[in-house]
Write a protein that holds these residues in place. Structure first.
Motif, short mmCIF file in Angstrom:
data_model
loop_
_atom_site.label_atom_id
_atom_site.label_comp_id
_atom_site.label_asym_id
_atom_site.label_seq_id
_atom_site.Cartn_x
_atom_site.Cartn_y
_atom_site.Cartn_z
N ALA A 174 -22.37 26.05 26.64
CA ALA A 174 -23.69 26.69 26.67
C ALA A 174 -24.32 26.58 28.06
CB ALA A 174 -24.59 26.05 25.63
N GLY A 175 -24.10 25.46 28.74
CA GLY A 175 -24.68 25.29 30.07
C GLY A 175 -24.15 26.28 31.07
N THR A 176 -22.87 26.56 30.98
CA THR A 176 -22.28 27.54 31.90
C THR A 176 -22.92 28.91 31.69
OG1 THR A 176 -20.17 26.39 31.99
CG2 THR A 176 -20.15 28.73 32.54
N ILE A 177 -23.20 29.23 30.46
CA ILE A 177 -23.78 30.55 30.16
C ILE A 177 -25.25 30.62 30.56
CG2 ILE A 177 -24.37 32.18 28.34
CD1 ILE A 177 -22.00 30.99 26.75
N ALA A 178 -26.04 29.64 30.15
CA ALA A 178 -27.48 29.83 30.26
C ALA A 178 -28.27 28.57 30.59
CB ALA A 178 -28.01 30.44 28.97
N ALA A 179 -27.74 27.66 31.37
CA ALA A 179 -28.55 26.52 31.80
C ALA A 179 -29.74 27.03 32.58
CB ALA A 179 -27.72 25.57 32.66
N VAL A 180 -30.87 26.37 32.39
CA VAL A 180 -32.11 26.79 33.05
C VAL A 180 -31.97 26.64 34.56
CG1 VAL A 180 -34.59 26.33 33.26
CG2 VAL A 180 -33.45 26.13 31.02
N ALA A 181 -32.48 27.61 35.30
CA ALA A 181 -32.39 27.57 36.76
C ALA A 181 -33.76 27.36 37.39
CB ALA A 181 -31.80 28.88 37.27
N ASN A 182 -33.72 26.90 38.65
CA ASN A 182 -34.94 26.71 39.44
C ASN A 182 -35.93 25.77 38.77
OD1 ASN A 182 -34.52 28.01 41.88
ND2 ASN A 182 -35.09 30.01 41.04
N ASN A 183 -35.40 24.76 38.09
CA ASN A 183 -36.25 23.74 37.49
C ASN A 183 -36.12 22.41 38.22
OD1 ASN A 183 -33.64 23.24 36.63
ND2 ASN A 183 -34.19 22.79 34.51
N GLY A 184 -35.51 22.43 39.41
CA GLY A 184 -35.43 21.24 40.23
C GLY A 184 -34.48 20.18 39.72
N LYS A 185 -33.56 20.56 38.86
CA LYS A 185 -32.63 19.58 38.31
C LYS A 185 -31.35 20.27 37.87
CE LYS A 185 -33.50 18.01 34.18
NZ LYS A 185 -34.25 17.39 33.08
N GLY A 186 -30.26 19.52 37.86
CA GLY A 186 -29.03 19.96 37.23
C GLY A 186 -28.44 21.23 37.79
N ILE A 187 -28.01 22.10 36.88
CA ILE A 187 -27.23 23.28 37.24
C ILE A 187 -27.97 24.56 36.88
CG2 ILE A 187 -25.06 22.02 36.90
CD1 ILE A 187 -24.82 23.70 34.23
N ALA A 188 -27.35 25.68 37.23
CA ALA A 188 -27.87 27.00 36.87
C ALA A 188 -26.81 27.74 36.06
CB ALA A 188 -28.21 27.79 38.12
N GLY A 189 -27.22 28.41 35.01
CA GLY A 189 -26.28 29.19 34.20
C GLY A 189 -26.02 30.56 34.78
N VAL A 190 -24.92 31.16 34.37
CA VAL A 190 -24.58 32.51 34.82
C VAL A 190 -25.69 33.49 34.44
CG1 VAL A 190 -22.97 34.44 34.50
CG2 VAL A 190 -22.10 32.11 34.74
N ALA A 191 -26.16 33.40 33.20
CA ALA A 191 -27.26 34.24 32.71
C ALA A 191 -28.41 33.33 32.32
CB ALA A 191 -26.79 35.08 31.53
N HIS A 192 -29.09 32.80 33.33
CA HIS A 192 -30.02 31.70 33.09
C HIS A 192 -31.32 32.09 32.40
CE1 HIS A 192 -30.34 33.17 37.28
NE2 HIS A 192 -31.62 33.19 37.00
N GLN A 193 -31.53 33.38 32.17
CA GLN A 193 -32.68 33.80 31.38
C GLN A 193 -32.27 34.30 29.99
OE1 GLN A 193 -34.97 36.60 33.69
NE2 GLN A 193 -35.55 35.07 35.21
N ALA A 194 -31.00 34.22 29.68
CA ALA A 194 -30.54 34.56 28.33
C ALA A 194 -30.84 33.40 27.38
CB ALA A 194 -29.05 34.87 28.35
N LYS A 195 -30.71 33.64 26.11
CA LYS A 195 -30.89 32.60 25.10
C LYS A 195 -29.56 32.25 24.46
CE LYS A 195 -35.35 32.52 25.65
NZ LYS A 195 -35.99 31.39 26.39
N ILE A 196 -29.44 31.00 24.05
CA ILE A 196 -28.24 30.50 23.37
C ILE A 196 -28.56 30.20 21.92
CG2 ILE A 196 -26.58 28.62 23.22
CD1 ILE A 196 -26.04 30.39 25.60
N SER A 197 -27.78 30.78 21.03
CA SER A 197 -27.85 30.43 19.62
C SER A 197 -26.63 29.57 19.30
CB SER A 197 -27.85 31.68 18.74
OG SER A 197 -27.79 31.33 17.37
N PRO A 198 -26.82 28.25 19.10
CA PRO A 198 -25.67 27.38 18.80
C PRO A 198 -25.21 27.60 17.36
CG PRO A 198 -27.65 26.10 19.41
CD PRO A 198 -28.07 27.49 19.12
N VAL A 199 -23.95 27.93 17.20
CA VAL A 199 -23.38 28.16 15.87
C VAL A 199 -22.23 27.18 15.70
CG1 VAL A 199 -22.38 29.84 14.29
CG2 VAL A 199 -24.08 30.57 15.98
#
Length: 480
Positions: free
Chosen positions: A243-268
């Motif tokens: 999930a992080g690779t797809i949509a980790a939050v970006a520009n929050n001063g921490k961690g990583i950025a996702g490929v589609a960082h403004q998309a939403k993840i539905s965990p199934v």
């Protein structure tokens, strides 16, 4: 360059019209490796709005007169402009064919927004984006971003930042069919409701069967618990990494950025202790794409993209193929991992299914990763990492430090086609956000058509090549 004008250029903040940089989520399969990396950084204040220069880049549709004629583009700029500044208007044609338009000295924020709205209302305009002034700090401020070679390195990176000028995936939900989700502050803002489809309590290890809580309790197993001679294993937190690779939050001063960082993840949740059953995965595909599953509430967050970083031996079954076909017919793009057996993907499922985008993994040097499956069933390649050549040559994403049950949030490098697939799922989300009318078939075709040659070697076949996010997104918005 007009030096005097550049010196006095006033930068204006157009948050309504400029794309927010970065945000991320990772997808991975259970066949992976990777030691934990840095501990999560402390939360920092939200970044200020990005400054945008007083110029626009306007991409016209291929059939528009303005796409071919500088005079027509200049006339259009004059008609849509504001004021009478001598610097205002069409400036030049970019290498991509887009027009550079100057809004004039001293244009106000509201005036700039008005011009942009005029371009966006024009059916002959494919896109209009600010001509942003870049600096040496233009990269996302995520503290581990420099380690995300898979997004930006020239050799085997997927050229993702170049797509963010157009879209970051806003408005698209990606369903991650995996081990579920363990809480992580670099993902939380992009998580929407999902479901736990594991029907066998022994596999679920959360005390029950199916329910509305897709939390990952851990998938650790004792030696011999999964099959005779099976080794002991720690919890993988695989779904959270993917999930992080797809949509980790970006520009929050921490961690990583996702490929589609403004998309939403539905965990199934479909994978638990020792794996997951086809029957649960089939129901999850159906539900995630908006279909009906008996005894399960309707899905309020229908996914336009499904990522499955999972698989097993044997060709695609009729039952699984039926579920995939129905999902695609409902408009959902299905992305799957090619598998990690260094074998022909035709002998693995869902990698060999029709109507999916099957993804092979490349190393940091751009060659097929030694574990990756290959063959005619593979559609495309993406970064999957090769940690045997160095931990930092894996794919860094969100994780958890717990070896059995959840501990503290963390980040780690993993390798696998499980890591490659979410890169393509993220790209599909970017494409769908940029052009919502795209069908799954059109998304697959565009990804393949705009891929670049494999930088290294790929014995056995890695599909159309290495996916290029920026080229693909720009291509789809430029077509009518």
């Amino acid at each position: 360059m007009r030096t005097s004008r550049d010196v006095r250029r006033k930068l204006i903040s157009l948050t309504a019209v400029s794309a927010t940089l970065l945000s991320g989520t990772v997808v991975a399969s259970l066949a992976l490796t990777g030691p934990a990396a840095a501990e999560p950084a402390a939360e920092s204040p939200a970044p200020a709005a990005a400054p945008v220069a007083e110029r626009l880049i306007v991409g016209y549709r291929s059939g528009a007169t303005e796409a071919r004629s500088n005079a027509a583009a200049a006339a259009d700029a004059e008609a849509k402009g504001v004021g009478s500044d001598a610097d205002q208007g069409f400036q030049r044609r970019l290498g991509t064919g887009a027009a550079l338009v100057d809004l004039g000295t001293g244009v106000s924020k509201s005036e700039a927004a008005e011009v942009i709205s005029r371009y966006r209302a024009d059916p002959q305009v494919a896109y209009v984006v600010p001509d942003r002034l870049n600096t040496l700090q233009a990269d996302p401020n995520d503290t581990e971003y420099a380690k995300q070679w898979d997004l930006f390195e020239a050799t085997a990176g997927m050229n993702v930042p170049g797509a963010w000028d157009i879209t970051a995936g806003s408005g698209v939900t990606v369903a991650v069919l995996d081990t579920g989700y363990v809480a992580h502050s670099d993902l939380a803002a992009n998580i929407v409701a999902g479901y736990d489809f594991i029907s066998d309590p022994a596999v679920a290890v959360d005390g029950n069967g199916r329910d509305s809580d897709p939390s990952d309790p851990g998938d650790w197993a004792r030696a011999g618990e999964c099959y005779a001679g099976s080794p002991a294993s720690n919890s993988s937190w695989h779904g959270t990494h993917v999930a992080g690779t797809i949509a980790a939050v970006a520009n929050n001063g921490k961690g990583i950025a996702g490929v589609a960082h403004q998309a939403k993840i539905s965990p199934v949740r479909v994978l638990g202790k020792c794996g997951g059953y086809d029957s649960d995965i089939i129901d999850a595909i159906t539900w995630a794409s908006g279909g009906t599953v008996s005894g399960v509430p309707a899905n309020a967050n229908v996914a336009k993209v499904i990522n499955m970083s999972l698989g097993g031996a044997g060709s695609c079954s009729t039952a699984t193929q039926s579920a995939i076909n129905a999902a695609v017919n409902r408009g959902t793009t299905v992305v799957v991992a090619a598998g990690n057996s260094n074998a022909n993907a035709a002998n693995y499922s869902p990698a060999s299914c029709n109507n999916v985008i099957s993804v092979a993994a490349l190393s940091r040097t751009g060659s097929r990763a030694t574990y990756s499956n290959y063959g005619a069933a593979v559609d495309i390649a993406a970064p999957g990492g090769q940690t045997s050549t160095g931990t930092a040559n894996g794919i860094l994403s969100t994780l958890n430090s717990g070896t059995t049950t959840p501990g503290t949030e963390s980040y780690a490098y993993y390798q696998g086609t499980s890591m490659a697939a979410p890169h393509i799922a993220g790209l599909a989300a970017l494409m769908k956000a940029a052009k919502p009318a795209l069908t799954p078939a059109q998304i697959e075709t565009a990804i393949k058509a705009n891929a670049r040659a494999i930088p290294g070697t790929c014995s056995g076949g890695c599909g159309a090549g290495l996916a290029d996010a920026a080229k693909t997104v720009r291509a789809v918005v430029a077509t009518g």
